[in-house]
Motif scaffolding. Structure first.
Motif, PDB file in Angstrom:
ATOM      1  N   VAL A  42       0.836  -1.208   0.000  1.00  0.00           N
ATOM      2  CA  VAL A  42       0.000   0.000   0.000  1.00  0.00           C
ATOM      3  C   VAL A  42       0.869   1.256   0.000  1.00  0.00           C
ATOM      4  O   VAL A  42       0.638   2.195  -0.763  1.00  0.00           O
ATOM      5  CB  VAL A  42      -0.953   0.007   1.216  1.00  0.00           C
ATOM      6  N   ALA A  43       1.892   1.251   0.869  1.00  0.00           N
ATOM      7  CA  ALA A  43       2.789   2.410   0.934  1.00  0.00           C
ATOM      8  C   ALA A  43       3.551   2.577  -0.373  1.00  0.00           C
ATOM      9  O   ALA A  43       3.748   3.705  -0.856  1.00  0.00           O
ATOM     10  CB  ALA A  43       3.762   2.246   2.101  1.00  0.00           C
ATOM     11  N   PHE A  78      -5.251   7.722  -3.064  1.00  0.00           N
ATOM     12  CA  PHE A  78      -4.110   8.146  -2.258  1.00  0.00           C
ATOM     13  C   PHE A  78      -4.587   8.649  -0.900  1.00  0.00           C
ATOM     14  O   PHE A  78      -4.003   8.322   0.136  1.00  0.00           O
ATOM     15  CB  PHE A  78      -3.332   9.249  -2.987  1.00  0.00           C
ATOM     16  N   ASP A  79      -5.648   9.440  -0.905  1.00  0.00           N
ATOM     17  CA  ASP A  79      -6.166  10.025   0.331  1.00  0.00           C
ATOM     18  C   ASP A  79      -6.637   8.939   1.298  1.00  0.00           C
ATOM     19  O   ASP A  79      -6.306   8.973   2.490  1.00  0.00           O
ATOM     20  CB  ASP A  79      -7.312  10.977   0.004  1.00  0.00           C
ATOM     21  N   HIS A  80      -7.396   7.968   0.808  1.00  0.00           N
ATOM     22  CA  HIS A  80      -7.903   6.892   1.664  1.00  0.00           C
ATOM     23  C   HIS A  80      -6.763   6.013   2.190  1.00  0.00           C
ATOM     24  O   HIS A  80      -6.752   5.642   3.377  1.00  0.00           O
ATOM     25  CB  HIS A  80      -8.903   6.035   0.892  1.00  0.00           C
ATOM     26  N   SER A  81      -5.823   5.682   1.327  1.00  0.00           N
ATOM     27  CA  SER A  81      -4.700   4.828   1.743  1.00  0.00           C
ATOM     28  C   SER A  81      -3.822   5.542   2.761  1.00  0.00           C
ATOM     29  O   SER A  81      -3.342   4.913   3.718  1.00  0.00           O
ATOM     30  CB  SER A  81      -3.869   4.412   0.524  1.00  0.00           C
ATOM     31  N   LEU A  82      -3.618   6.842   2.579  1.00  0.00           N
ATOM     32  CA  LEU A  82      -2.812   7.593   3.540  1.00  0.00           C
ATOM     33  C   LEU A  82      -3.497   7.621   4.899  1.00  0.00           C
ATOM     34  O   LEU A  82      -2.845   7.461   5.939  1.00  0.00           O
ATOM     35  CB  LEU A  82      -2.578   9.019   3.030  1.00  0.00           C
ATOM     36  N   THR A 272       9.383   6.390   3.721  1.00  0.00           N
ATOM     37  CA  THR A 272       8.427   5.673   4.564  1.00  0.00           C
ATOM     38  C   THR A 272       8.370   4.197   4.188  1.00  0.00           C
ATOM     39  O   THR A 272       8.319   3.317   5.064  1.00  0.00           O
ATOM     40  CB  THR A 272       7.027   6.292   4.429  1.00  0.00           C
ATOM     41  N   VAL A 273       8.381   3.912   2.896  1.00  0.00           N
ATOM     42  CA  VAL A 273       8.396   2.510   2.450  1.00  0.00           C
ATOM     43  C   VAL A 273       9.659   1.812   2.964  1.00  0.00           C
ATOM     44  O   VAL A 273       9.601   0.670   3.452  1.00  0.00           O
ATOM     45  CB  VAL A 273       8.331   2.426   0.912  1.00  0.00           C
ATOM     46  N   ASN A 274      10.782   2.498   2.892  1.00  0.00           N
ATOM     47  CA  ASN A 274      12.041   1.923   3.395  1.00  0.00           C
ATOM     48  C   ASN A 274      11.959   1.677   4.899  1.00  0.00           C
ATOM     49  O   ASN A 274      12.483   0.671   5.403  1.00  0.00           O
ATOM     50  CB  ASN A 274      13.207   2.859   3.081  1.00  0.00           C
ATOM     51  N   ALA A 275      11.296   2.597   5.622  1.00  0.00           N
ATOM     52  CA  ALA A 275      11.157   2.434   7.076  1.00  0.00           C
ATOM     53  C   ALA A 275      10.279   1.229   7.405  1.00  0.00           C
ATOM     54  O   ALA A 275      10.590   0.448   8.319  1.00  0.00           O
ATOM     55  CB  ALA A 275      10.561   3.701   7.683  1.00  0.00           C
ATOM     56  N   TYR A 276       9.176   1.066   6.655  1.00  0.00           N
ATOM     57  CA  TYR A 276       8.311  -0.106   6.863  1.00  0.00           C
ATOM     58  C   TYR A 276       9.070  -1.394   6.545  1.00  0.00           C
ATOM     59  O   TYR A 276       8.944  -2.397   7.259  1.00  0.00           O
ATOM     60  CB  TYR A 276       7.077  -0.018   5.957  1.00  0.00           C
ATOM     61  N   THR A 277       9.857  -1.373   5.478  1.00  0.00           N
ATOM     62  CA  THR A 277      10.616  -2.556   5.080  1.00  0.00           C
ATOM     63  C   THR A 277      11.649  -2.915   6.148  1.00  0.00           C
ATOM     64  O   THR A 277      11.818  -4.093   6.507  1.00  0.00           O
ATOM     65  CB  THR A 277      11.319  -2.307   3.735  1.00  0.00           C
TER      66      THR A 277
END
Length: 330
Positions: A42-43, A78-82, A272-277
């Motif tokens: 998702v991110a 994008f708005d809903h996923s965020l 942020t994706v890198n942080a989640y990973t």
């Protein structure tokens, strides 16, 4: 013997617990892997959506389509996923930010997103206004050209000096030059067309004002009438052109803002994706470590069980020997 039997029972119970623990950890690892994969997906898709929205904006800018469906869908997604990433959404299997640093990054993205959507909405409004004004360019340019041509015809009929007729004839050329550079600027936004446009615009205006302030010309009734009509038409035409230029300039500035914020938003989303990973990887390593430790403990208990069984076999063998020896002695 009783002591050994108790130890075997204890070992059996502990092994059962360890095996159950390993099974639970394995199930939990699979569950968290599914969750982490979903959240990272998702991110990661958010990065794609920022590019899709920006691409759609520039596509709309250079095409005559008024279809905003794709852009609006991307904005909504994008708005809903965020919102799901910030607050969590159990229905989608998305957990709330697991670390303060990730939460802080998402709130930073939310701030950027509000600016981004503001400029996207501004773009849509300005695009519609400029398109409405652009549709009138050919008609407005033709109208000012015809009026300028009438001025030339009346001057010829009044048999005025060649310099007046030459200047009036140049006015016709300037209307086309204004329209050309205006059209080129509206198409590609190049600054050299702005310079040429305003040069032609200023020359036409100054020439018309000179005609209007030349008493010898205004004393001729027919010429007075067409020059007055020219002045009225020019005021309306110039106001329309300046309004169009201002809105186009605002539209171009909005596009630059969208482009700039897109880069910042993309980088923030990428971090942020890198942080989640990194979080997912670290969590899996910790769970796998527990799994390895439990497996090693289970192996040690199994070895100890084998040792006890060996001891039982040795004791039983000694018991048989003693039993035979006692039987022989009798």
């Amino acid at each position: 013997m009783t002591k050994i039997t108790s130890q075997i029972k204890l070992i059996g119970g502990v092994l059962s617990l360890i095996i159950a623990f390993i099974v639970l950890i394995t199930i939990y690892i699979n569950h968290t892997s599914t969750q982490d994969s979903l959240v990272i997906n998702v991110a990661g898709k958010q990065r794609m959506l920022t590019q899709k929205m920006t691409k759609e904006v520039f596509w709309l800018q250079h095409h005559s389509s008024d279809e905003y469906t794709t852009l609006n869908r991307s904005i909504e997604e994008f708005d809903h996923s965020l919102d799901d990433l910030i607050n969590g959404n159990g229905n989608r299997g998305i957990y709330a930010p697991p670390k303060p640093s990730i939460a802080e990054q998402l709130h930073h993205i939310h701030t950027l997103w509000k600016d981004f959507t503001h400029y996207l909405n501004t773009f849509k409004a300005l695009l519609q206004k400029t398109r409405t004004l652009k549709e009138k360019v050919p008609e407005a340019s033709e109208h000012i050209l015809n009026i300028s041509d009438n001025v030339v015809k009346v001057m010829v009929k009044e048999k005025l000096e060649g310099s007046y007729i030459d200047d009036a004839g140049r006015q016709r050329m300037l209307t086309q030059k204004i329209a050309f550079h205006l059209s080129q600027y509206l198409i590609n936004g190049q600054s050299e067309h702005i310079t040429s446009f305003f040069h032609a615009f200023a020359l036409y205006k100054s020439t018309l004002e000179r005609f209007l302030h030349t008493q010898a010309l205004m004393d001729l009734p027919r010429l007075n009438r067409v020059l007055t009509d020219n002045q009225t038409a020019w005021y309306a035409y110039s106001a329309y052109i300046i309004d169009l230029m201002d809105k186009q300039r605002s539209l171009n500035q909005t596009l630059l803002k969208i482009k700039d914020i897109n880069v910042v938003l993309l980088n923030a989303m990428d971090n942020t994706v890198n942080a989640y990973t990194a979080y997912s990887s670290q969590r899996h390593k910790e769970l796998q470590l527990f799994q390895y430790i439990a497996s090693v403990i289970a192996l040690l208990f199994m070895l100890y069980s084998a040792y006890l069984i060996r001891k039982i076999e040795e004791n039983f063998s000694d018991f048989l020997k003693h039993s035979k020896a006692m039987a022989t002695s009798f």
